[in-house]
Design a protein around this motif. Structure first.
Motif, PDB file in Angstrom:
ATOM      1  N   GLY A 420       0.841  -1.198   0.000  1.00  0.00           N
ATOM      2  CA  GLY A 420       0.000   0.000   0.000  1.00  0.00           C
ATOM      3  C   GLY A 420       0.868   1.236   0.000  1.00  0.00           C
ATOM      4  O   GLY A 420       2.079   1.165   0.246  1.00  0.00           O
ATOM      5  N   SER A 424      -0.704   3.966   4.681  1.00  0.00           N
ATOM      6  CA  SER A 424      -1.872   3.084   4.532  1.00  0.00           C
ATOM      7  C   SER A 424      -2.106   2.220   5.765  1.00  0.00           C
ATOM      8  O   SER A 424      -3.174   1.635   5.913  1.00  0.00           O
ATOM      9  CB  SER A 424      -1.702   2.196   3.294  1.00  0.00           C
ATOM     10  OG  SER A 424      -0.541   1.380   3.415  1.00  0.00           O
ATOM     11  N   ASP A 595      -5.294   0.503   2.500  1.00  0.00           N
ATOM     12  CA  ASP A 595      -5.461   1.910   2.158  1.00  0.00           C
ATOM     13  C   ASP A 595      -6.229   2.584   3.291  1.00  0.00           C
ATOM     14  O   ASP A 595      -7.339   2.163   3.635  1.00  0.00           O
ATOM     15  CB  ASP A 595      -6.226   2.055   0.836  1.00  0.00           C
ATOM     16  CG  ASP A 595      -6.347   3.515   0.427  1.00  0.00           C
ATOM     17  OD1 ASP A 595      -5.304   4.142   0.155  1.00  0.00           O
ATOM     18  OD2 ASP A 595      -7.487   4.027   0.392  1.00  0.00           O
ATOM     19  N   ARG A 598      -7.590   0.255   5.992  1.00  0.00           N
ATOM     20  CA  ARG A 598      -8.545  -0.798   5.633  1.00  0.00           C
ATOM     21  C   ARG A 598      -7.925  -1.735   4.601  1.00  0.00           C
ATOM     22  O   ARG A 598      -7.076  -1.325   3.803  1.00  0.00           O
ATOM     23  CB  ARG A 598      -9.829  -0.190   5.041  1.00  0.00           C
ATOM     24  CG  ARG A 598     -10.696   0.540   6.059  1.00  0.00           C
ATOM     25  CD  ARG A 598     -11.921   1.137   5.365  1.00  0.00           C
ATOM     26  NE  ARG A 598     -12.853   1.709   6.334  1.00  0.00           N
ATOM     27  CZ  ARG A 598     -13.829   1.028   6.914  1.00  0.00           C
ATOM     28  NH1 ARG A 598     -13.996  -0.268   6.619  1.00  0.00           N
ATOM     29  NH2 ARG A 598     -14.642   1.604   7.771  1.00  0.00           N
ATOM     30  N   LEU A 600      -8.258  -3.408   1.268  1.00  0.00           N
ATOM     31  CA  LEU A 600      -9.046  -3.257   0.043  1.00  0.00           C
ATOM     32  C   LEU A 600      -9.121  -4.548  -0.753  1.00  0.00           C
ATOM     33  O   LEU A 600     -10.161  -4.889  -1.325  1.00  0.00           O
ATOM     34  CB  LEU A 600      -8.441  -2.153  -0.835  1.00  0.00           C
ATOM     35  CG  LEU A 600      -8.449  -0.723  -0.287  1.00  0.00           C
ATOM     36  CD1 LEU A 600      -7.915   0.233  -1.348  1.00  0.00           C
ATOM     37  CD2 LEU A 600      -9.850  -0.311   0.131  1.00  0.00           C
ATOM     38  N   GLU A 601      -7.981  -5.238  -0.815  1.00  0.00           N
ATOM     39  CA  GLU A 601      -7.904  -6.477  -1.614  1.00  0.00           C
ATOM     40  C   GLU A 601      -7.030  -7.480  -0.878  1.00  0.00           C
ATOM     41  O   GLU A 601      -6.138  -7.087  -0.114  1.00  0.00           O
ATOM     42  CB  GLU A 601      -7.292  -6.196  -2.994  1.00  0.00           C
ATOM     43  CG  GLU A 601      -8.034  -5.180  -3.829  1.00  0.00           C
ATOM     44  CD  GLU A 601      -7.247  -4.763  -5.071  1.00  0.00           C
ATOM     45  OE1 GLU A 601      -7.816  -4.020  -5.880  1.00  0.00           O
ATOM     46  OE2 GLU A 601      -6.077  -5.181  -5.210  1.00  0.00           O
ATOM     47  N   GLY A 613      -7.262  -4.482  -9.877  1.00  0.00           N
ATOM     48  CA  GLY A 613      -7.613  -3.418  -8.952  1.00  0.00           C
ATOM     49  C   GLY A 613      -6.409  -2.620  -8.474  1.00  0.00           C
ATOM     50  O   GLY A 613      -5.478  -2.330  -9.241  1.00  0.00           O
ATOM     51  N   ARG A 614      -6.401  -2.282  -7.162  1.00  0.00           N
ATOM     52  CA  ARG A 614      -5.349  -1.441  -6.604  1.00  0.00           C
ATOM     53  C   ARG A 614      -3.975  -2.103  -6.705  1.00  0.00           C
ATOM     54  O   ARG A 614      -2.985  -1.439  -7.002  1.00  0.00           O
ATOM     55  CB  ARG A 614      -5.684  -1.122  -5.137  1.00  0.00           C
ATOM     56  CG  ARG A 614      -4.636  -0.245  -4.424  1.00  0.00           C
ATOM     57  CD  ARG A 614      -4.551   1.132  -5.072  1.00  0.00           C
ATOM     58  NE  ARG A 614      -5.802   1.843  -4.975  1.00  0.00           N
ATOM     59  CZ  ARG A 614      -6.137   2.598  -3.919  1.00  0.00           C
ATOM     60  NH1 ARG A 614      -5.326   2.707  -2.895  1.00  0.00           N
ATOM     61  NH2 ARG A 614      -7.292   3.231  -3.918  1.00  0.00           N
TER      62      ARG A 614
END
Length: 630
Positions: A420, A424, A595, A598, A600-601, A613-614
């Motif tokens: 991240g 993050s 991020d 949290r 995210l993935e 995605g990210r």
């Protein structure tokens, strides 16, 4: 187990001046009047000190303290015999040619001097001994207590503040114990004994002293306070001058000055400060000369007045020469203890401020506290399963969440990578595993045991940390390695160095394992320091590893060497890795993308790339950056 969170106490160091190192009692009775420092008053308003807590420090030392007090009183009383002996010599022994009385009086004078000096040596030995033992206990208690504070405490506290309280303040308290207390007792007994002796010699001259001494003391104190104020301003301006020199003539300062065209302004500012120092130095010298002149006039005027009163038929009262000499001797000696007693208020406030600063740290409640009844968990039998159960964390009660409801499982022997952008929450999450912080809510477990229920030393044997910031103590390589395993053999040390890919380097050094690494390991490059630190972790043999960007500050060639050592280190261990280069975590069992605290993935490298995605975006950014840097 229900997790509880205690707000960390407000750090006192953030509110107090650092590095003062004031020492009460440093000025003796004749050292000039003291003025109460406003910072001492402010400190006592913030953290008042009950007197019973100070006296409790001396519990167990009642006998030596009683002896010291008795010695002080005895010394003051015995020394009062000296003027009376002088009177006997001048009024009786010499005029009457009484050799026997003369010998007895002279012998007694020498005996009085010798006795008071011997008592003074014993007093110093005993009071210093008590003070040193009390300070030793306080110093070690404070050091041990600060060791229990969390990493957050040290990041909140200004640099040098902890060291200042542990060294300067406690050293100042030593002065309180051995100097201030004995000085007050000595000045008081001396002033009382001298006053009694003066009245016994001549009540008329004693009455004159009561009239003359107060204005003399007031004048001396007034001049001294003026000089103290000037001296304080001098110190402030000298500090400004030193800062200007440091900022203006350092490499960085000169570069900034030249690029901003600020050279002339800096020179003018320096000249202004220097000119102010000229004026202050003149005022200081004149104040000092006025003080000396005042003292000389007082010391000349008081005996002159006594001689005048003694010489006038109306006021002499038939006073003898011996009585006059004895009285003037006593009167000259009463001035300094009176000045010392006038300083008691300032000394007391300064002393209590020192105790307050130290007690304030002793009263800090660790926000990462050791359990009162730790759960037994044998480090040798730990499997190493890590669980984050709905973990949230904030650095302060009014701060935003750094982690928000994170849950994850790292199987025993498995690996989790955290990626991240900066901020993050990656390092924060990893720090919870080593219990550098405690979750604000939720819990972190190893093999089902909440980390808060484990003894800190046992947890340190289970969890090893290799971070970007390598710290080697200023000692030999051997001593640095033995910090992790004090009982390690020579063969085990070399085996660990070999696994860390640094044994060949150490073997080429003239002193081998006994090579001193230097302050913060400066003798070695960043990569070499990192590999020595990895060898130290290997010796610790933890079942869980936290790798916090361990290679982020290294060049490509060095990173490859360190990564090779890390590959050896992680084998068979549960590993949580934070990496800036995604190529180093492609083989992780699971990757979590964070991020703003949290997740995210999450998934494997291939799964996350396919998700588009990210993580895929981060991989694209990293690839573009590495291609541009090549």
């Amino acid at each position: 187990m229900t997790a509880t969170h205690h707000d960390a106490p407000k750090d006192p160091a953030s509110r107090l001046p650092g590095g003062r190192g004031t020492g009460a009692g440093g000025r003796g009775a004749g050292g000039g009047p003291m003025k109460i420092d406003p910072r001492d008053r402010a400190q006592l308003e913030i953290a008042p000190v009950p007197l019973k807590r100070v006296t409790a420090l001396f519990r167990g030392f009642g006998r030596p303290i009683g002896i010291v007090t008795a010695i002080i009183v005895a010394t003051s009383v015995i020394s009062m015999a000296q003027p009376f002996l002088v009177r006997e010599v001048v009024d009786t022994a010499i005029p009457q040619q009484d050799v026997r009385l003369l010998l007895l009086a002279v012998g007694a004078m020498v005996a009085v001097a010798a006795t008071t000096q011997i008592l003074g040596v014993v007093q110093t030995w005993m009071s210093t001994g008590v003070g040193q033992r009390v300070m030793h206990r306080l110093r070690t208690d404070l050091f041990a207590h600060l060791q229990q504070q969390s990493l957050g405490f040290f990041t909140r506290t200004r640099a040098g503040e902890v060291q200042s309280r542990l060294t300067n303040d406690i050293n100042g308290m030593q002065g309180v114990v051995t100097t201030t207390a004995t000085s007050i007792a000595s000045n008081l007994t001396t002033a009382v004994a001298t006053s009694v002796a003066m009245v016994a010699l001549s009540w008329r001259l004693s009455l004159l002293s009561l009239i003359v001494i107060p204005p003399a003391v007031w004048m001396t104190r007034k001049v001294a306070l003026i000089r103290r104020e000037v001296t304080a301003r001098q110190q402030s301006r000298r500090a400004d001058l030193n800062v200007q020199i440091e900022e203006g003539l350092s490499v960085s300062g000169v570069r900034l000055s030249k690029t901003l065209g600020a050279g002339r302004r800096h020179a003018e500012r320096f000249a202004t400060t220097s000119e102010e120092l000229v004026d202050l130095e003149l005022r200081s010298q004149l104040a000092g000369r006025w003080r000396m002149a005042t003292m000389q006039v007082i010391f000349a005027a008081i005996p002159a007045m006594i001689y005048l009163i003694a010489g006038l038929p109306a006021t002499s009262g038939g006073m003898t020469i011996g009585t006059l000499i004895a009285f003037t001797t006593l009167q000259a000696g009463v001035f300094r203890p009176l000045m010392g007693l006038l300083n008691v208020g300032a000394q007391w406030v300064s002393s209590m401020a020192l105790f307050s600063r130290v007690f304030e740290y002793l009263d800090l409640i660790p926000d990462v506290a050791a359990p009162t009844a730790p759960v037994a968990l044998d480090p040798e039998r730990v499997r190493g399963e890590i669980r984050f159960e709905n973990v949230s964390f904030r650095y302060a009660a009014d701060a935003p969440l750094a982690l928000d409801s994170i849950s994850a499982v790292v199987p025993a022997g498995g690996s989790l990578a955290l990626v991240g952008h900066t901020g993050s929450g990656k390092s924060t999450l990893a720090s919870l595993v080593a219990r550098l912080h405690d979750p604000s809510s939720g819990r972190v477990t190893i093999d089902g045991v909440d980390l808060r229920d484990l003894d800190p030393e046992e947890l340190a044997r289970i969890v090893g940390v290799v971070s970007q910031e390598t710290y080697l103590v200023h000692a030999s390589i051997r001593e640095n390695l033995l910090l992790a395993a004090p009982d390690a053999t020579e063969a085990e040390l070399w085996q660990a160095l070999g696994a860390a890919q640094v044994a060949d380097l150490v073997a080429t050094l003239p002193d081998g394992l006994d090579t001193v690494v230097g302050a913060r390991g400066h003798r070695f490059s960043g990569g070499e320091q990192q590999r020595i630190a990895i060898a130290r972790t290997i010796l610790r043999n933890p079942k869980v590893l936290v790798l916090d960007e361990a290679t982020s500050a290294l060049d490509n060639d060095t990173e490859r060497a360190v990564q090779k050592a890390l590959d050896e280190l992680v084998r068979g261990r549960t590993t949580i890795t934070i990496a800036h280069r995604l190529s180093t975590i492609e083989d992780a069992d699971e990757i979590a993308v964070l991020d703003h605290g949290r997740v995210l993935e999450r998934g494997t490298h291939c799964e996350l790339l396919a998700l588009g995605g990210r993580y895929a975006a981060l991989a694209g950014e990293r690839t573009a950056y590495e291609m541009s840097a090549a």
